[in-house]
Design a protein around this motif. Structure first.
Motif, PDB file in Angstrom:
ATOM      1  N   ALA A   1      34.064  37.205  38.494  1.00  0.00           N
ATOM      2  CA  ALA A   1      34.457  36.465  37.286  1.00  0.00           C
ATOM      3  C   ALA A   1      34.175  37.333  36.055  1.00  0.00           C
ATOM      4  N   TRP A   2      35.048  37.224  35.052  1.00  0.00           N
ATOM      5  CA  TRP A   2      34.940  38.148  33.912  1.00  0.00           C
ATOM      6  C   TRP A   2      33.635  37.998  33.161  1.00  0.00           C
TER       7      TRP A   2
ATOM      8  N   LEU B   1      32.033  46.657  38.318  1.00  0.00           N
ATOM      9  CA  LEU B   1      33.283  46.182  38.914  1.00  0.00           C
ATOM     10  C   LEU B   1      33.574  46.766  40.301  1.00  0.00           C
TER      11      LEU B   1
ATOM     12  N   TYR C   1      29.113  44.242  30.623  1.00  0.00           N
ATOM     13  CA  TYR C   1      30.068  44.853  29.692  1.00  0.00           C
ATOM     14  C   TYR C   1      29.673  46.270  29.285  1.00  0.00           C
TER      15      TYR C   1
ATOM     16  N   HIS D   1      30.649  48.580  32.690  1.00  0.00           N
ATOM     17  CA  HIS D   1      31.634  47.782  33.406  1.00  0.00           C
ATOM     18  C   HIS D   1      32.159  48.471  34.657  1.00  0.00           C
TER      19      HIS D   1
ATOM     20  N   ILE E   1      30.729  40.268  34.411  1.00  0.00           N
ATOM     21  CA  ILE E   1      30.807  41.732  34.266  1.00  0.00           C
ATOM     22  C   ILE E   1      29.672  42.204  33.355  1.00  0.00           C
TER      23      ILE E   1
END
Lengths: 249, 249
Positions: free
Chosen positions: A232-233, A245, A238, A241, A236
């Motif tokens: 799910a975003w 990912l 940030y 990343h 992440i």
């Protein structure tokens, strides 16, 4: 080229499976339910019977030596009978005992350790054909119906017998839909578009039956138990990343 | 295990692609249009931007040395911008020049002969983000909208610029939907469910745009030009069905 990242649900059957890709069909609904979790491969072939399904399934289901490169089939639905139950001399007609032995062959291809297609991680759900409405069907084809209500019923019962013998769960769409009509044939058009194929309301019986079996018999396949393959975003990292990912990390 | 029998259409994007699996979404419609011809792999990841798409795409699109075992991606749609256009300091915000260079990177991964992911048989369609309706979106999130109409418009225009530079066709859903409203923001809810995501009418613009491009630019991918992988039942040689059903024969 598409890398293998998601396992799959394979839907094997005839036009009732093929048509499941339409809005509110059971293939579409499963695609939505399992989006980002499992891909749904529709392997519905309109007009097909169990007799023709066997040589096709031998080619579309991977053999053991091919398994390392291809997606795992986590769930397989087998849904025939609507055409097998066509009356002789239709080329689709399959005798009832042959129908049962063909269904059993398809199952054993996957479940028998000596089979080239043995796949112990594949869970199987059988789906019985829905009731046929010869009045609608005769009108649709513009002639005498080549299906009979009582005959298709026997094919549906045969699926339950095969399920009991093999220890496999069955979506009994015949009884499910027939009960919803209050055993009133004039109510069948709510569930059958042309006397043979399903409406969204008919497909709902199939989809609900599949999800009930998953919940009760194969809970590890419940959508709540399967994580998004790509996270799910809002999970992440940030600031990092690329590392965050990595799929499967 | 699912053997590789059908080539695929891969839909890469954010929630607007992910939501395409719902009834009348563009993923569902393509699944229905190409049933028995091409599988549709939905690779829409809600909330994702081009920045996060790159490391994911590196993992979900097969490298050249993996290509012999996996389905060919005959068509790839790339559909970002709805989140990239979020305003700073949103973690989703991607600067406009970065957005353009990220889109270009994704394209070159597939089109550049020196790329590990080079796939010359993959046709690409870019999809520009639709208009955003900050009035609806603010109501939906219960706060100040983190999207602006004029900003998302710039991201849509950027997709057309990238398409022109790369020689790739673009579904300009921004202009398509905006024109359908008669340039009247109060009509946007017909096409946007919450100001950001698409209704069936919004998805129709996307689907129609894809099919128009296929017809005009990639006619070899038109559904009329692609045969059923498993033949139609009335083409089976009933007396010799096993040989008749060899796929590709």
């Amino acid at each position: 080229m598409a890398a293998y990242v998601q396992d799959v649900i394979m839907l094997l059957g005839d036009s009732l499976t093929q048509g499941g890709v339409e809005p509110y069909g059971f293939s579409q609904r499963l695609s939505a339910t399992y989006v980002r979790k499992l891909d749904v491969l529709n392997r519905g072939f309109g007009g097909y019977t169990t007799e023709w399904a066997i040589p096709v399934f031998e080619q579309i289901f991977a053999k053991q030596h091919e398994q390392q490169h291809v997606p795992k089939v986590r769930l397989l639905t087998i849904f025939y009978g609507a055409n097998d139950a066509a009356l002789a001399p239709s080329p689709q007609h399959v005798e009832l005992p042959t129908y049962k032995s063909n269904l059993t062959k398809l199952i054993h291809m996957v479940t028998s350790p000596s089979s080239q297609w043995y796949s112990p991680e594949t869970k199987i759900i059988l789906i019985a054909p829905p009731p046929v409405n010869p009045v609608q069907w005769a009108e649709h084809i513009g002639g005498v119906s080549d299906r009979k209500f009582e005959v298709t019923k026997l094919y549906a019962e045969a699926v339950k017998e095969v399920g009991a013998t093999e220890g496999l769960p069955v979506v009994d769409s015949w009884t499910g839909i027939w009960d919803k009509t209050g055993h009133d044939q004039s109510k069948l058009p709510t569930y059958l578009s042309d006397g043979l194929h399903l409406t969204p309301a008919g497909y709902e019986v199939i989809y609900d039956g599949i999800m009930k079996i998953i919940t009760e018999t194969y809970p590890e396949l419940h959508p709540d138990k399967i994580r998004f393959v790509v996270k799910a975003w809002d999970e992440i990292d940030y600031k990092n990343h690329r590392q965050s990912l990595v799929i499967g990390a």
